[in-house]
Write a protein that holds these residues in place. Structure first.
Motif, mmCIF file in Angstrom:
data_model
loop_
_atom_site.group_PDB
_atom_site.id
_atom_site.type_symbol
_atom_site.label_atom_id
_atom_site.label_comp_id
_atom_site.label_asym_id
_atom_site.label_seq_id
_atom_site.Cartn_x
_atom_site.Cartn_y
_atom_site.Cartn_z
ATOM 1 N N VAL A 7 0.837 -1.207 0.000
ATOM 2 C CA VAL A 7 0.000 0.000 0.000
ATOM 3 C C VAL A 7 0.869 1.253 0.000
ATOM 4 O O VAL A 7 0.625 2.206 -0.755
ATOM 5 C CB VAL A 7 -0.957 0.009 1.211
ATOM 6 N N PRO A 37 -4.077 6.008 3.175
ATOM 7 C CA PRO A 37 -4.376 4.643 2.717
ATOM 8 C C PRO A 37 -3.923 3.573 3.711
ATOM 9 O O PRO A 37 -4.597 2.549 3.877
ATOM 10 C CB PRO A 37 -3.594 4.530 1.400
ATOM 11 N N PHE A 59 -6.457 0.910 5.377
ATOM 12 C CA PHE A 59 -6.157 -0.524 5.324
ATOM 13 C C PHE A 59 -6.245 -1.131 6.727
ATOM 14 O O PHE A 59 -6.879 -2.181 6.930
ATOM 15 C CB PHE A 59 -4.760 -0.751 4.747
ATOM 16 N N ALA A 108 -7.967 0.589 0.406
ATOM 17 C CA ALA A 108 -6.957 1.644 0.556
ATOM 18 C C ALA A 108 -6.671 2.319 -0.783
ATOM 19 O O ALA A 108 -6.518 3.546 -0.857
ATOM 20 C CB ALA A 108 -5.678 1.056 1.143
#
Length: 525
Positions: free
Chosen positions: A20, A100, A104, A121
């Protein structure tokens, strides 16, 4: 949340978190961001940092936000790297990487799979609001990060009754207050949940203590609130706008997920389920197209309902003399409006009230209700205010859809579509702004006085200050005059297009990924 629990979480999820983070970094920093200019309201915020960093002056005029954390955060970067708009922009871009990651983590605590949590995300990462505001020095992204940071321990508390996590979440909300006073509304949402869910006495004691601190902070901040010429800041919305706003919010929210719904509906089992709920289907059709009709009647446009970040001709406010030429034809936005309405029909049709029997979903709903009601009740609503509730609404929507066929496929299509949309349009926004400021600087180098240049809203604010600025949004206005203090009758203006009665002094083209997207003109009256 105990340190050992956090350590175990990060060790367990480290690969997913790294994915991510890497994707977020590559996407955010791939968009051109250099340039000594402010975007949107940046001049007010950058001036506040500059005054504090170099003069020790605390500047918080013109805005309701008291900006303390924004000023401190920006000052750190100024002290380390020197003052520049690019450095301050990078500071927010770096901070945006956390959003993000936090979404997540919240998704994992809520029980979503690792794969789905990564996709959630990325849905936030590519959202147009998030991308554009992440390339400015405005307070929207820092505030979003703090709100998500508060939600994470609070969701953990809802799941485990961990009192430490609850306390941390309350404290983070209090910190968020010193960035935007709207944090009080999210705290009110937490209070609503605490009393609806009948939590223990210890939580109520902590709530009372934090509430006292909020009250003290509110009283302290009152002198810093901006007032209009009638001595008030918040104004009620005129009654005629309530109806289109009620219809408009869901339509707008549905637009951000329409590729997901389009992919879901093509699976016949999902389609049969949707059309079988006849009463819901009729209601959802009436509601969705009622939103379009209300928009046409009250705002005289299809979509978007509100235009500050997202406009039918691109992203970001385009307040220059002359209207901006649209990258995409109006027919594109009519099509997007249809997709939004279609998505809203499917969203309403799939909604089940039983979802709120789960405490964590009830918490998310309660958390955003006061904020949602507040932005419905003010007259200066801007579309970027939706950014704060989008991730939470997404989580509730995904709870409804996670058992549907092609769910992951739909999320991937959504990410690709909005990733391309946000990348191209944000690059365009940065590109034409850079050319705009190059032309302004060339005029200054030629000896043209500052008050004889109409360089648009950001130029007026950075040069003369907000109190000296009035905004002229009419596309048909020929005379110069976006700046109250500048733009004399024989002055110059930077424009998106030639205007009758004005001579073209110079023009420059701007490009996105090597493709010419348009021209900016210097006009003289």
């Amino acid at each position: 949340m105990q340190l050992s629990i956090l350590t175990a979480f990060f060790m367990r999820e480290k690969k997913a978190l790294a994915v991510v983070l890497l994707v977020s970094f590559l996407f955010i920093f791939a968009i051109p961001f250099e340039g000594e200019f402010g975007l949107n309201d940046d001049p007010e915020y950058t001036r506040a940092v500059k005054d504090f960093a170099f003069e020790g002056k605390y500047y918080a005029e013109n805005y309701s936000s008291i900006l303390i954390l924004q000023i401190f955060y920006g000052t750190i970067f100024v002290n380390l790297f020197g003052f520049s708009n690019t450095i301050l922009r990078i500071s927010v871009m770096l901070l945006s990487l956390l959003a993000p990651l936090l979404l997540f983590s919240i998704s994992r605590v809520l029980g979503f799979t690792q794969k789905h949590s990564i996709l959630f995300a990325l849905v936030l990462l590519v959202n147009p609001f998030f991308v554009v505001l992440g390339h400015s020095f405005m307070t929207d992204i820092p505030f979003l990060v703090l709100i998500l940071a508060a939600i994470l321990p609070l969701v953990y508390w809802v799941k485990t009754n961990d009192l430490k996590a609850f306390t941390i979440g309350c404290i983070l909300l209090l910190f968020a207050f010193f960035l935007k006073q709207w944090a009080v509304l999210f705290f009110a949402g937490l209070v609503l949940f605490v009393f609806l869910s009948k939590t223990g006495k210890k939580e109520k004691i902590i709530i009372a203590f934090i509430a006292v601190l909020f009250a003290i902070a509110l009283i302290w901040s009152l002198p810093h609130y901006a007032l209009d010429d009638k001595g008030t800041y918040f104004k009620p919305v005129a009654g005629k706008y309530i109806l289109p706003l009620i219809f408009g919010f869901p339509l707008y929210l549905a637009w951000f997920l329409f590729p997901l719904f389009l992919s879901l509906i093509f699976y016949k089992e999902n389609f049969k389920e949707f059309v079988s709920k006849k009463i819901k289907l009729i209601f959802s059709v009436v509601f969705a197209f009622g939103g379009i009709i209300a928009g046409l009647i009250f705002f005289n446009r299809f979509f978007p309902y509100f235009s500050n970040v997202i406009n039918s001709f691109g992203l970001g406010p385009k307040m220059l003399v002359g209207s901006a030429t649209g990258i995409l034809p109006e027919s594109f936005w009519i099509l997007m409006t249809f997709f939004a309405a279609f998505s809203l029909i499917l969203l309403i049709n799939s909604f089940e009230i039983k979802i709120f029997k789960k405490k964590e979903n009830l918490f998310l709903l309660c958390f955003i209700i006061p904020y949602f009601l507040q932005i419905m009740a003010i007259s200066f609503f801007l579309d970027r205010y939706l950014l704060l509730i989008l991730p939470i609404v997404f989580l509730l929507v995904f709870q409804q859809l996670k058992e549907k066929k092609l769910f992951s496929t739909g999320l991937i299509i959504t990410i690709i579509f909005f990733g391309a949309f946000s990348f191209v349009f944000t690059s365009d926004y940065m590109s034409w702004n850079k050319i705009r400021w190059d032309l302004i600087n060339e005029l200054k180098e030629q000896g043209v006085p500052e008050d004889e240049i109409d360089g648009g809203m950001e130029y007026c604010r950075s040069t003369f200050g907000q109190d000296e600025t009035r905004l002229v949004r009419s596309d048909t206005k020929v005379d110069f005059g976006i700046c109250e203090k500048g733009c004399v009758e024989e002055g110059y203006a930077v424009s998106f297009r030639p205007i009758d009665g004005c001579s073209i002094v110079k023009s420059k083209s701007y490009y996105v990924i090597g493709i010419k997207f348009g021209e900016i003109f210097v006009l003289k009256k």
